[in-house]
Scaffold this motif. Structure first.
Motif, short mmCIF file in Angstrom:
data_model
loop_
_atom_site.label_atom_id
_atom_site.label_comp_id
_atom_site.label_asym_id
_atom_site.label_seq_id
_atom_site.Cartn_x
_atom_site.Cartn_y
_atom_site.Cartn_z
N ALA A 296 0.84 -1.20 0.00
CA ALA A 296 0.00 0.00 0.00
C ALA A 296 0.88 1.26 0.00
CB ALA A 296 -0.92 -0.01 1.21
N LEU A 297 1.95 1.22 0.79
CA LEU A 297 2.87 2.37 0.83
C LEU A 297 3.57 2.56 -0.52
CD1 LEU A 297 4.48 1.77 4.35
CD2 LEU A 297 2.88 3.59 3.73
N ALA A 298 3.99 1.44 -1.12
CA ALA A 298 4.64 1.52 -2.44
C ALA A 298 3.68 2.11 -3.47
CB ALA A 298 5.12 0.13 -2.87
N SER A 299 2.41 1.76 -3.33
CA SER A 299 1.40 2.29 -4.24
C SER A 299 1.22 3.80 -4.01
CB SER A 299 0.08 1.54 -4.01
OG SER A 299 -0.96 2.17 -4.70
N ASP A 300 1.26 4.21 -2.75
CA ASP A 300 1.20 5.65 -2.43
C ASP A 300 2.40 6.39 -3.04
OD1 ASP A 300 -1.10 5.23 -1.03
OD2 ASP A 300 -0.22 5.44 0.96
N GLN A 301 3.56 5.76 -2.96
CA GLN A 301 4.77 6.38 -3.54
C GLN A 301 4.60 6.56 -5.04
OE1 GLN A 301 7.76 3.60 -1.95
NE2 GLN A 301 8.71 5.35 -0.96
N LYS A 302 4.05 5.53 -5.68
CA LYS A 302 3.81 5.59 -7.12
C LYS A 302 2.86 6.75 -7.45
CE LYS A 302 2.96 2.40 -10.82
NZ LYS A 302 2.11 1.26 -11.27
N LEU B 75 8.31 20.85 -4.86
CA LEU B 75 9.32 19.80 -5.06
C LEU B 75 9.76 19.23 -3.71
CD1 LEU B 75 11.13 18.24 -6.97
CD2 LEU B 75 12.73 20.15 -6.99
N GLN B 76 10.01 20.14 -2.76
CA GLN B 76 10.42 19.70 -1.42
C GLN B 76 9.34 18.81 -0.79
OE1 GLN B 76 13.53 20.92 0.34
NE2 GLN B 76 12.95 18.96 1.25
N SER B 77 8.09 19.21 -0.97
CA SER B 77 6.99 18.43 -0.40
C SER B 77 6.91 17.04 -1.03
CB SER B 77 5.67 19.19 -0.63
OG SER B 77 4.56 18.33 -0.55
N ILE B 78 7.07 16.96 -2.34
CA ILE B 78 7.05 15.66 -3.04
C ILE B 78 8.13 14.75 -2.47
CG2 ILE B 78 7.62 14.57 -5.27
CD1 ILE B 78 6.36 17.14 -6.58
N VAL B 79 9.34 15.30 -2.39
CA VAL B 79 10.48 14.52 -1.90
C VAL B 79 10.25 14.07 -0.46
CG1 VAL B 79 12.94 14.68 -1.28
CG2 VAL B 79 12.15 15.58 -3.49
N ASP B 80 9.79 15.00 0.39
CA ASP B 80 9.58 14.67 1.81
C ASP B 80 8.55 13.56 1.98
OD1 ASP B 80 11.39 16.57 2.47
OD2 ASP B 80 9.94 18.09 3.11
N ARG B 81 7.43 13.70 1.28
CA ARG B 81 6.39 12.68 1.43
C ARG B 81 6.86 11.33 0.91
NH1 ARG B 81 1.76 14.10 -1.58
NH2 ARG B 81 3.03 15.60 -2.70
N TYR B 82 7.59 11.33 -0.21
CA TYR B 82 8.10 10.07 -0.76
C TYR B 82 9.04 9.38 0.24
CZ TYR B 82 9.74 6.75 -4.23
OH TYR B 82 10.02 5.58 -4.91
#
Lengths: 91, 91, 91, 91
Positions: free
Chosen positions: C38-44, D22-29
């Motif tokens: 589920a987390l990997a899917s969120d990352q995608k 961009l920072q937000s994308i990276v942080d959440r990932y």
């Protein structure tokens, strides 16, 4: 190159399976696997010797990946973009 | 086997780096990589031809892994144990 | 956190195996596997939305790897070295 | 769940890049990556504790893969076939 023997006299037939043919498939596959392992070992030797000569193994692997990249224009575009992203978030 | 040429006359020296030597390292590494890819392609051909002959590719891969297993006693112990576990939870 | 239940009344015992305990181990492992998926899917999803916003996915992945790198000094040293190697062989 | 903040006031704009975004994308990932690592660590703990309880880790992994298999009929067919192949070549 990886053809099946055509004039092969398959004597054994176990459970409806051409045992000789199956054995041949497995043997040839494994022989190729061993050849691959030998090549991988040679590659490791190259990097070990390069390290002895003062080169950095990890950086060499990155360099090799760059040399292997076919689309150098796409690579350059990505590098430019990465540089912009990095400056944007300060890393 | 993967020795560096000893009588190699290194002419170029860029940024303190023996450029010829670096080029040679990279070239030899990549040549081995290409040979590995050719072998992997041959392996794929073997499985494709085996599939045409009616064998199941996925099961062939499992069979090959079994043949490659050196410690057959340990393998048998694991198989017995797996069977016990499976019956215990009914799968 | 991943403790085995201590007051668990194991009723089933199949082939000398505590079946309930085995089932619990498998269930908890698989539940965690599903959470990881589920987390990997969120990352995608994050990368897909970033791409819609005009960012390059591949470059984002490179950027993320850089941000994740703990030893920034070592990273900088490698980048400098890679640059030297590249100029040496002209790629 | 992985939505971009909608009311986010993007102040910084570096090189045409919305730096905050961009920072937000990276942080959440990266936060999700860390959560995945924590789950993987929990899974490792489960197997370690199972091993202490006398279960075989490697066999547990095989068991888990079987439980995770959705198409049990296809699995059974493969197992039967593997058995035939093994008897044919005597492994």
């Amino acid at each position: 190159m990886t053809e099946f023997p055509k004039d092969h006299n398959e004597t054994a037939n176990v459970g409806g399976i051409a045992a000789d043919r199956l054995q041949s498939i497995v043997d040839r596959y494994i022989r190729l696997e061993e050849e691959k392992k030998a090549l991988a070992s040679d590659q490791k030797d190259i990097l070990t010797e390069a390290a002895s000569a003062g080169f950095d193994k990890k950086v060499l692997r990155q360099l090799i990946r760059i040399v292997q990249t076919k689309d150098k224009d796409a690579l350059e575009t990505q590098e430019t973009l990465l540089d912009i992203y990095r400056r944007a978030i300060g890393v």
